[in-house]
Motif scaffolding. Structure first.
Motif, PDB file in Angstrom:
ATOM      1  N   TRP A  24      41.489 -27.450 -10.615  1.00 21.94           N
ATOM      2  CA  TRP A  24      41.460 -28.877 -10.254  1.00 21.94           C
ATOM      3  C   TRP A  24      40.186 -29.485 -10.829  1.00 21.94           C
ATOM      4  N   HIS A  25      40.348 -30.405 -11.784  1.00 26.86           N
ATOM      5  CA  HIS A  25      39.209 -31.043 -12.444  1.00 26.86           C
ATOM      6  C   HIS A  25      38.221 -29.998 -12.982  1.00 26.86           C
ATOM      7  N   GLY A  26      38.775 -28.960 -13.583  1.00 32.79           N
ATOM      8  CA  GLY A  26      37.953 -27.956 -14.238  1.00 32.79           C
ATOM      9  C   GLY A  26      37.388 -26.890 -13.322  1.00 32.79           C
ATOM     10  N   ALA A  27      37.676 -26.947 -12.045  1.00 28.83           N
ATOM     11  CA  ALA A  27      37.131 -25.969 -11.097  1.00 28.83           C
ATOM     12  C   ALA A  27      38.281 -25.256 -10.381  1.00 28.83           C
ATOM     13  N   PRO A  28      38.074 -23.989  -9.988  1.00 29.09           N
ATOM     14  CA  PRO A  28      39.143 -23.273  -9.282  1.00 29.09           C
ATOM     15  C   PRO A  28      39.402 -23.886  -7.914  1.00 29.09           C
ATOM     16  N   GLY A  29      40.659 -23.882  -7.534  1.00 28.44           N
ATOM     17  CA  GLY A  29      41.046 -24.422  -6.243  1.00 28.44           C
ATOM     18  C   GLY A  29      42.390 -23.857  -5.831  1.00 28.44           C
ATOM     19  N   ARG A  30      42.938 -24.386  -4.766  1.00 28.87           N
ATOM     20  CA  ARG A  30      44.236 -23.934  -4.270  1.00 28.87           C
ATOM     21  C   ARG A  30      45.069 -25.125  -3.820  1.00 28.87           C
TER      22      ARG A  30
ATOM     23  N   ASN B 268      42.905 -40.791 -16.502  1.00 21.38           N
ATOM     24  CA  ASN B 268      43.900 -39.992 -15.803  1.00 21.38           C
ATOM     25  C   ASN B 268      44.833 -39.241 -16.745  1.00 21.38           C
ATOM     26  N   THR B 269      44.803 -39.543 -18.057  1.00 20.84           N
ATOM     27  CA  THR B 269      45.583 -38.776 -19.024  1.00 20.84           C
ATOM     28  C   THR B 269      44.691 -38.058 -20.018  1.00 20.84           C
ATOM     29  N   LEU B 270      43.377 -38.076 -19.762  1.00 20.12           N
ATOM     30  CA  LEU B 270      42.417 -37.527 -20.714  1.00 20.12           C
ATOM     31  C   LEU B 270      42.447 -36.003 -20.702  1.00 20.12           C
ATOM     32  N   THR B 271      42.478 -35.408 -21.887  1.00 18.55           N
ATOM     33  CA  THR B 271      42.392 -33.954 -22.028  1.00 18.55           C
ATOM     34  C   THR B 271      41.246 -33.628 -22.974  1.00 18.55           C
ATOM     35  N   ALA B 272      40.790 -32.371 -22.912  1.00 22.32           N
ATOM     36  CA  ALA B 272      39.691 -31.961 -23.789  1.00 22.32           C
ATOM     37  C   ALA B 272      40.082 -32.102 -25.254  1.00 22.32           C
ATOM     38  N   ASP B 273      41.294 -31.666 -25.596  1.00 22.91           N
ATOM     39  CA  ASP B 273      41.745 -31.788 -26.990  1.00 22.91           C
ATOM     40  C   ASP B 273      41.801 -33.236 -27.424  1.00 22.91           C
ATOM     41  N   GLY B 274      42.359 -34.099 -26.549  1.00 22.28           N
ATOM     42  CA  GLY B 274      42.460 -35.513 -26.897  1.00 22.28           C
ATOM     43  C   GLY B 274      41.097 -36.154 -27.060  1.00 22.28           C
ATOM     44  N   LEU B 275      40.141 -35.789 -26.192  1.00 21.38           N
ATOM     45  CA  LEU B 275      38.799 -36.352 -26.280  1.00 21.38           C
ATOM     46  C   LEU B 275      38.104 -35.912 -27.564  1.00 21.38           C
TER      47      LEU B 275
ATOM     48  N   MET C  60      30.523 -36.631 -15.705  1.00 24.05           N
ATOM     49  CA  MET C  60      30.638 -35.212 -15.394  1.00 24.05           C
ATOM     50  C   MET C  60      31.959 -34.644 -15.910  1.00 24.05           C
ATOM     51  N   ILE C  61      33.048 -35.429 -15.819  1.00 24.77           N
ATOM     52  CA  ILE C  61      34.338 -34.962 -16.302  1.00 24.77           C
ATOM     53  C   ILE C  61      34.280 -34.721 -17.798  1.00 24.77           C
ATOM     54  N   VAL C  62      33.674 -35.682 -18.536  1.00 22.64           N
ATOM     55  CA  VAL C  62      33.563 -35.569 -19.992  1.00 22.64           C
ATOM     56  C   VAL C  62      32.709 -34.365 -20.359  1.00 22.64           C
ATOM     57  N   ARG C  63      31.591 -34.211 -19.668  1.00 20.95           N
ATOM     58  CA  ARG C  63      30.695 -33.079 -19.968  1.00 20.95           C
ATOM     59  C   ARG C  63      31.412 -31.751 -19.749  1.00 20.95           C
ATOM     60  N   ASP C  64      32.165 -31.653 -18.649  1.00 25.19           N
ATOM     61  CA  ASP C  64      32.885 -30.419 -18.362  1.00 25.19           C
ATOM     62  C   ASP C  64      33.955 -30.151 -19.415  1.00 25.19           C
ATOM     63  N   MET C  65      34.679 -31.217 -19.818  1.00 30.12           N
ATOM     64  CA  MET C  65      35.724 -31.037 -20.833  1.00 30.12           C
ATOM     65  C   MET C  65      35.144 -30.512 -22.137  1.00 30.12           C
ATOM     66  N   LEU C  66      34.064 -31.133 -22.593  1.00 30.54           N
ATOM     67  CA  LEU C  66      33.474 -30.735 -23.867  1.00 30.54           C
ATOM     68  C   LEU C  66      32.841 -29.349 -23.778  1.00 30.54           C
ATOM     69  N   ALA C  67      32.278 -29.023 -22.626  1.00 28.83           N
ATOM     70  CA  ALA C  67      31.624 -27.732 -22.455  1.00 28.83           C
ATOM     71  C   ALA C  67      32.620 -26.581 -22.533  1.00 28.83           C
ATOM     72  N   ASN C  68      33.883 -26.860 -22.194  1.00 23.67           N
ATOM     73  CA  ASN C  68      34.896 -25.816 -22.192  1.00 23.67           C
ATOM     74  C   ASN C  68      35.782 -25.857 -23.425  1.00 23.67           C
ATOM     75  N   HIS C  69      35.434 -26.698 -24.405  1.00 24.10           N
ATOM     76  CA  HIS C  69      36.232 -26.796 -25.625  1.00 24.10           C
ATOM     77  C   HIS C  69      35.448 -26.167 -26.780  1.00 24.10           C
ATOM     78  N   PRO C  70      36.106 -25.361 -27.638  1.00 24.96           N
ATOM     79  CA  PRO C  70      35.373 -24.682 -28.723  1.00 24.96           C
ATOM     80  C   PRO C  70      34.585 -25.641 -29.605  1.00 24.96           C
ATOM     81  N   ASP C  71      35.159 -26.805 -29.927  1.00 24.75           N
ATOM     82  CA  ASP C  71      34.437 -27.768 -30.760  1.00 24.75           C
ATOM     83  C   ASP C  71      33.478 -28.611 -29.934  1.00 24.75           C
ATOM     84  N   GLY C  72      33.868 -28.909 -28.690  1.00 23.80           N
ATOM     85  CA  GLY C  72      33.014 -29.733 -27.849  1.00 23.80           C
ATOM     86  C   GLY C  72      31.711 -29.057 -27.469  1.00 23.80           C
ATOM     87  N   MET C  73      31.706 -27.703 -27.452  1.00 23.77           N
ATOM     88  CA  MET C  73      30.487 -26.972 -27.082  1.00 23.77           C
ATOM     89  C   MET C  73      29.351 -27.233 -28.060  1.00 23.77           C
ATOM     90  N   ARG C  74      29.704 -27.618 -29.288  1.00 23.70           N
ATOM     91  CA  ARG C  74      28.676 -27.855 -30.296  1.00 23.70           C
ATOM     92  C   ARG C  74      28.139 -29.279 -30.250  1.00 23.70           C
TER      93      ARG C  74
END
Length: 465
Positions: A327-333, A93-100, A1-15
């Motif tokens: 927090w993990h791609g979702a709004p929080g406080r 724990n250090t994974l980012t959308a750009d890095g992925l 789910m984390i990977v899917r969310d990262m790619l879904a929110n990245h301009p290149d990952g969306m494709r």
């Protein structure tokens, strides 16, 4: 789910199309279809070791590159992943959308080039010479380099003729030559089409070192066994990853040792994370708090300190603040709660002490023992009544102003000696009020020390007798 969310929110990952499987049988079926460009493999695949799946597909010449994801990286896991043929190795724990996305692109591109070399050996020369990736060809037995491309010449700083005079051992740093020769002997007959040899420390012509990721392929040149090597400089990437890990470890350490209680809440006010201080405040285990609702007073910031009684019945005064985060791609406080119970208690005690001093009928004065000429820094209202001086007229001045012209008194020598020795004393001296009238002053003087037993002030209590 984390990977899917990262790619879904990245301009290149969306494709990118993602097919998810959760067990070894489904993974094998998907891999057998040869319909995927890359595999993101969890190190802990449900019901199996993720690396075992990768090893089991080693003989499939059409298998896509494997990128291994793991929760916590260490050298042992790194070596296992590389030995099993992973194209890349990422820690969650250090994974980012750009890095992925970069890792997927890099792995797919490297894999594509390796397969292209296998399918089109007749086009090898053009691919070899024009590739932006550093490459060379060496003789399998002698380790002599027979050809090199321009990218490798730029990477290592040699001319074409100089590079062709080298052996593979000449590219190694002194400390890695023995390890390389042992590795070469161990894998000289390795039959995998594209063998990932891992990351090695190489040396440029100028003596500087770099870290390179090595992939090799067996080829035939004029009927003799040779190997084509792709050597990608990963020095900057590895340093960046190390810096990220260090930064993460530092931030994590600060978070765990933060005196303030910290809660991360999701959009429904449910706890997603607590630091040790927060868990202690609620008298509960941090993991057990995840998914629960915090007490009402800890869900919103307050302009005034709030009272909170913990499960043990202890009353706390809290200063509560909040701010919005993702927090993990979702709004929080983030809710922070600073326990000010002791501070408020101290403030109340200080206020009571000040009222008591102000209510005293005896004059009370405080002298700074460390400042030049030991000036007065506090007098109470009784001092003003007895002496006739307002506080603003005497603060910053030495209290000898009360002696006026009454300097010839033996008791003054006793007082000076006690102050010089840092001891207490009681004397009766003649003092002079602001209007010039004399009065007899019974003065008690005591030293005040700090937590290192150093005298910082003297307190005096004067009684008009």
């Amino acid at each position: 789910m984390i990977v899917r969310d990262m790619l879904a929110n990245h301009p290149d990952g969306m494709r990118m199309r993602i097919d998810a499987v959760s067990d070894e049988a489904s993974a094998n079926a998907a891999l057998s279809s040869h319909a995927h460009d890359a595999v993101l493999l969890d190190y802990q695949l449900a019901g199996s070791d993720g690396l075992a799946l990768m090893v089991s597909r080693a003989e499939d010449p059409s298998r896509p590159p494997f990128i291994v994801l793991t929760g916590h990286g260490n050298a042992e896991i790194d070596e296992r992943c590389l030995a099993a043929g992973a194209a890349d190795y990422l820690t969650k724990n250090t994974l980012t959308a750009d890095g992925l996305v970069r890792s997927i692109r890099y792995s797919v591109e490297r894999h594509r080039l390796a397969r292209l070399a296998a399918r089109r050996e007749d086009e090898y020369r053009q691919l070899f010479e024009l590739s932006p990736m550093p490459m060379w060809v060496y003789q399998t037995e002698s380790l002599a380099i027979i050809d090199v491309n321009d990218a490798a010449l730029r990477q290592y700083g040699y001319s074409h003729d100089e590079f062709r005079q080298l052996s593979l051992t000449d590219l190694r740093s002194d400390g890695e030559r023995v390890r390389f020769l042992a590795f070469h002997e161990q894998h000289i007959d390795h039959a995998e089409p594209n063998f990932h040899a891992g990351i090695w420390r190489h040396r440029r012509k100028d003596g500087s070192e770099l870290l390179v990721d090595i992939v090799r392929r067996d080829i035939e040149v004029d009927g003799e066994a040779h190997r084509l090597v792709v050597a990608v400089d990963v020095t900057t990437r590895l340093k960046a990853e190390a810096a990220i890990r260090e930064s993460y470890d530092t931030a994590n350490s600060l978070l765990l040792n933060l005196a303030e209680s910290l809660f991360v809440l999701d959009g429904n006010d449910r706890i997603q994370f607590t630091n040790p201080s927060a868990a202690a405040l609620l008298d509960a285990d941090g993991d057990a708090l995840v998914g629960t609702l915090p007490p009402e007073v800890l869900r919103r910031a307050s302009h005034e300190p709030v009272e909170f009684t913990n499960p043990a019945g202890e009353l706390h005064m809290l200063d509560v603040h909040e701010r919005d985060i993702v927090w993990h791609g979702a709004p929080g406080r983030v809710i922070t709660a600073l326990d000010i119970t002791e501070r408020r208690t101290s403030q109340r005690e200080m206020a009571l002490l000040r009222r008591a001093i102000e209510a005293s009928t005896d004059g009370i004065l405080l002298v700074d023992a460390r400042a030049h000429d030991q000036p007065l820094v506090y007098v109470n209202s009784a001092f003003e009544r007895i002496t006739g001086y307002r506080a603003d007229e005497v603060l910053g001045r030495n209290c000898r102003l009360l002696q006026g012209d009454q300097r010839d008194q033996p008791e003054l020598d006793v007082l000076r000696h006690a102050i010089q020795e840092g001891s207490r004393c009681e004397v009766v001296i003649r003092n002079q009020r602001k209007d010039g009238r004399l009065f007899f002053n019974r003065l008690n003087v005591s030293p005040v020390v700090d937590d290192r037993s150093q005298i910082t002030h003297f307190i005096g209590i004067q009684t008009d007798i």
